[in-house]
Design a protein around this motif. Sequence first.
Motif, PDB file in Angstrom:
ATOM      1  N   VAL A  31      17.744  16.898  14.816  1.00  0.00           N
ATOM      2  CA  VAL A  31      17.604  15.456  14.658  1.00  0.00           C
ATOM      3  C   VAL A  31      16.662  14.956  15.751  1.00  0.00           C
ATOM      4  O   VAL A  31      16.880  15.229  16.935  1.00  0.00           O
ATOM      5  CB  VAL A  31      18.974  14.757  14.781  1.00  0.00           C
ATOM      6  N   THR A  32      15.616  14.231  15.352  1.00  0.00           N
ATOM      7  CA  THR A  32      14.673  13.705  16.341  1.00  0.00           C
ATOM      8  C   THR A  32      15.218  12.402  16.921  1.00  0.00           C
ATOM      9  O   THR A  32      16.151  11.798  16.385  1.00  0.00           O
ATOM     10  CB  THR A  32      13.310  13.409  15.705  1.00  0.00           C
ATOM     11  N   ALA A  63      13.661   6.386  21.098  1.00  0.00           N
ATOM     12  CA  ALA A  63      13.053   6.493  19.758  1.00  0.00           C
ATOM     13  C   ALA A  63      11.593   6.081  19.831  1.00  0.00           C
ATOM     14  O   ALA A  63      10.739   6.622  19.114  1.00  0.00           O
ATOM     15  CB  ALA A  63      13.811   5.612  18.767  1.00  0.00           C
ATOM     16  N   ASP A  83      17.724   5.731  13.771  1.00  0.00           N
ATOM     17  CA  ASP A  83      17.964   5.296  12.390  1.00  0.00           C
ATOM     18  C   ASP A  83      19.412   5.604  11.974  1.00  0.00           C
ATOM     19  O   ASP A  83      20.099   4.752  11.398  1.00  0.00           O
ATOM     20  CB  ASP A  83      16.970   6.008  11.454  1.00  0.00           C
ATOM     21  N   GLN A  84      19.891   6.785  12.294  1.00  0.00           N
ATOM     22  CA  GLN A  84      21.281   7.137  11.971  1.00  0.00           C
ATOM     23  C   GLN A  84      22.255   6.169  12.654  1.00  0.00           C
ATOM     24  O   GLN A  84      23.250   5.749  12.038  1.00  0.00           O
ATOM     25  CB  GLN A  84      21.587   8.566  12.452  1.00  0.00           C
ATOM     26  N   ARG A 103      13.770   9.565  16.842  1.00  0.00           N
ATOM     27  CA  ARG A 103      13.542   8.492  15.876  1.00  0.00           C
ATOM     28  C   ARG A 103      14.628   8.514  14.795  1.00  0.00           C
ATOM     29  O   ARG A 103      15.177   7.480  14.429  1.00  0.00           O
ATOM     30  CB  ARG A 103      12.146   8.683  15.266  1.00  0.00           C
ATOM     31  N   GLU A 104      14.948   9.706  14.321  1.00  0.00           N
ATOM     32  CA  GLU A 104      16.009   9.827  13.315  1.00  0.00           C
ATOM     33  C   GLU A 104      17.365   9.413  13.878  1.00  0.00           C
ATOM     34  O   GLU A 104      18.178   8.787  13.184  1.00  0.00           O
ATOM     35  CB  GLU A 104      16.093  11.281  12.813  1.00  0.00           C
ATOM     36  N   LYS A 146      10.030   9.800  20.086  1.00  0.00           N
ATOM     37  CA  LYS A 146       9.772   9.869  18.647  1.00  0.00           C
ATOM     38  C   LYS A 146      10.233  11.159  17.952  1.00  0.00           C
ATOM     39  O   LYS A 146      11.389  11.277  17.582  1.00  0.00           O
ATOM     40  CB  LYS A 146       8.285   9.658  18.393  1.00  0.00           C
ATOM     41  N   ASP A 147       9.317  12.088  17.760  1.00  0.00           N
ATOM     42  CA  ASP A 147       9.634  13.262  16.955  1.00  0.00           C
ATOM     43  C   ASP A 147      10.108  14.450  17.772  1.00  0.00           C
ATOM     44  O   ASP A 147      10.227  15.564  17.267  1.00  0.00           O
ATOM     45  CB  ASP A 147       8.426  13.642  16.099  1.00  0.00           C
TER      46      ASP A 147
END
Lengths: 392, 392
Positions: free
Chosen positions: A34-35, A18, A41-42, A37-38, A22-23
């Motif tokens: 889904v990146t 992450a 978070d998930q 980073r996401e 990142k993206d």
Amino acid sequence: MEMGLRSFTVYDMYKRNASIFKDRIAVQSERGKVTYRELLDQSHRVAGWLKGKGVKKGDRVAVLAKNDPYFFPLLGGLSAIGAIMVPINFRLSAEEVGHNLTNTEPVAIVVDPDYEKMVLELRSLCPSLREFITFGSGGGFYHSFEVLLKGEPASPILLDGDDPLVIMHTAAVQGKPRGAVISHHNLISCSIQNIALMGLTPEDAYLNILPLFHIAGMIGALIMMHVGGRNVMISKFDPRVAGKLIDQEKVTMIGDFPPILLQLLDEQAKGEFTLSSLKHIFGVDLQETVKRFEGLGYGQFWLAYGQTETMGLTSVCANRERPGCAGKPGPLVELKIVDEFDREVETGKVGEILVRGPLVFHGYWREEELTAYTFREGWHHTGDLGRLDEGG
Amino acid sequence: MEMGLRSFTVYDMYKRNASIFKDRIAVQSERGKVTYRELLDQSHRVAGWLKGKGVKKGDRVAVLAKNDPYFFPLLGGLSAIGAIMVPINFRLSAEEVGHNLTNTEPVAIVVDPDYEKMVLELRSLCPSLREFITFGSGGGFYHSFEVLLKGEPASPILLDGDDPLVIMHTAAVQGKPRGAVISHHNLISCSIQNIALMGLTPEDAYLNILPLFHIAGMIGALIMMHVGGRNVMISKFDPRVAGKLIDQEKVTMIGDFPPILLQLLDEQAKGEFTLSSLKHIFGVDLQETVKRFEGLGYGQFWLAYGQTETMGLTSVCANRERPGCAGKPGPLVELKIVDEFDREVETGKVGEILVRGPLVFHGYWREEELTAYTFREGWHHTGDLGRLDEGG
């Protein structure tokens, strides 16, 4: 020495990625992209929801589902709280699924809509089950996984690399499933070994054709996660759909057991897609099929030997280098061949394959005697026969 | 659980390579070529000789020598018996060398002819020293290393990955050298991480320009060993000699600290060699020099951050990707930046660099308080300042 100082867990890998990638896209499917980073978070949200339901370190969470992109935040969430995933082969009979559940006593189970009913019917067998989660829309007994993704993010707990993350059942012996206990460090060691062997980069992408409940499928997905590439999901293997997706998404790696590659090649011959992006196929297949793929001139086939107990991709070798061999011990693997008295046999002679190193699992769940027997003399006794030739 | 079942030591790496790479060249130098199979045999003989002299697990063996091909069987022999190498910077004064010896109390020391006299003069300081070995022809107090290579081969002992293999002194604080205790697992983790990052193969070859007593030099050599490539030795860095050797031996990787690369480029411009085989340079240098190398169009520069305590190549990044950055945490590294209260700072802010993961050393030799302080909160506090930018 502080615990965790020298560990690198699957959660740590999610966290590092992450921060670095990142993206960039981690997982893509019909549910979208889904990146990295996401995804972290998930994972924190899944961890938070489970924690809120009282799921704690060492608790088992079963999964009975076809490949789904939500597998990734689920694994990340379980990694963060130190819970253990029990992936179950969805092709098993209800009775066999019941065996796996009573063996591991999970507190929660995650299913896809196809198995909601079967699992409810098995409830009485497995009173430990408190939470029922579905990759579908939920309702009744079932929470939708979407709800978990909206949970309050939780902080991870400190874990050791030797803490278990997965219990994966191997072929049943006398109707009794044996659960291989697999640690964070086992999975991380196998993924980095195979990134190094195959020379993968963040530009690579893996199409999840192999089922994620199987060690080869899980490791294939983790290899691609660890290197920062894309995991592309497909709901069900259809050679025409898969082939078109490989071209469209520039997939560079797949895993193979017969008849996957043969079916892909037969479809490819019809001209609707090329497979030209496929640089790496790992697995087991007939030389005829392997050579047909290599004849296309696009990529190479990595012959692999392994078992659930040794993370699948234990011994790997480019087919071009030694056509038809069963792999060479990977860069983190020590392997020897012994006779019935555990004496090393000469090069070329057949014997039992013994394995040592960070890819060796931590024993069979609740089978202490069997584990001690399997690990006698400080080696994992695979029970498989093989021989080392001059090429290794 | 049996000790060693899940370990993979530096000795295990030597053993695996002898089985897989057999007659491929491991080390080449003015002394000739040594295959992976021969190197394992040499290591067993060194182990046997040392064992015969009573050197046992945990004993220290110092090395004070310029780069020499015999470094490799020495490291292999020490790995086999669980002894600890103490490589000493040969540029230190006699007084400083004396400090390193009294700090670690080695039972044996290996030198090259240039240091035979200095070490004999330091004898009285370090009464633990029983055996004196030279890479030269021997005589007087000194056994020639050639004698060790003719020793009776010994079987290896079973080790754990966390057992120490090296004590490497870092910059002295208040005249007191601090010895970083480095385990088998530390070194193996760093080598596999960087094979994976750089995508090396057994076709690669490394020219040992960096000194082997320094972590960057030691890791460079180990990376090349682990992947099954060739370690090419050079007795002393001279840009013209090195450049010609790079072309002649098709060297694909070197390590760099100023002014190595600048001097190589200046010589290259004179036209006697091309450097065209050089695919990878890792290290630290001025952007101007790095860009001049990349401008040749042959290879890439890998920017690295690290310290002895984190195995040198901790955080690595292709210069092309982010010119001038200080690397990105490697695939087995967790890294964060904190303020003076150990609170994580925002992206972009400067703070102390903290590291976790299998590359973190095991503490300072005989410095329990300092070690506990360095490892507080379960992280290694590097004492170095840095910042994370959006690129990681």
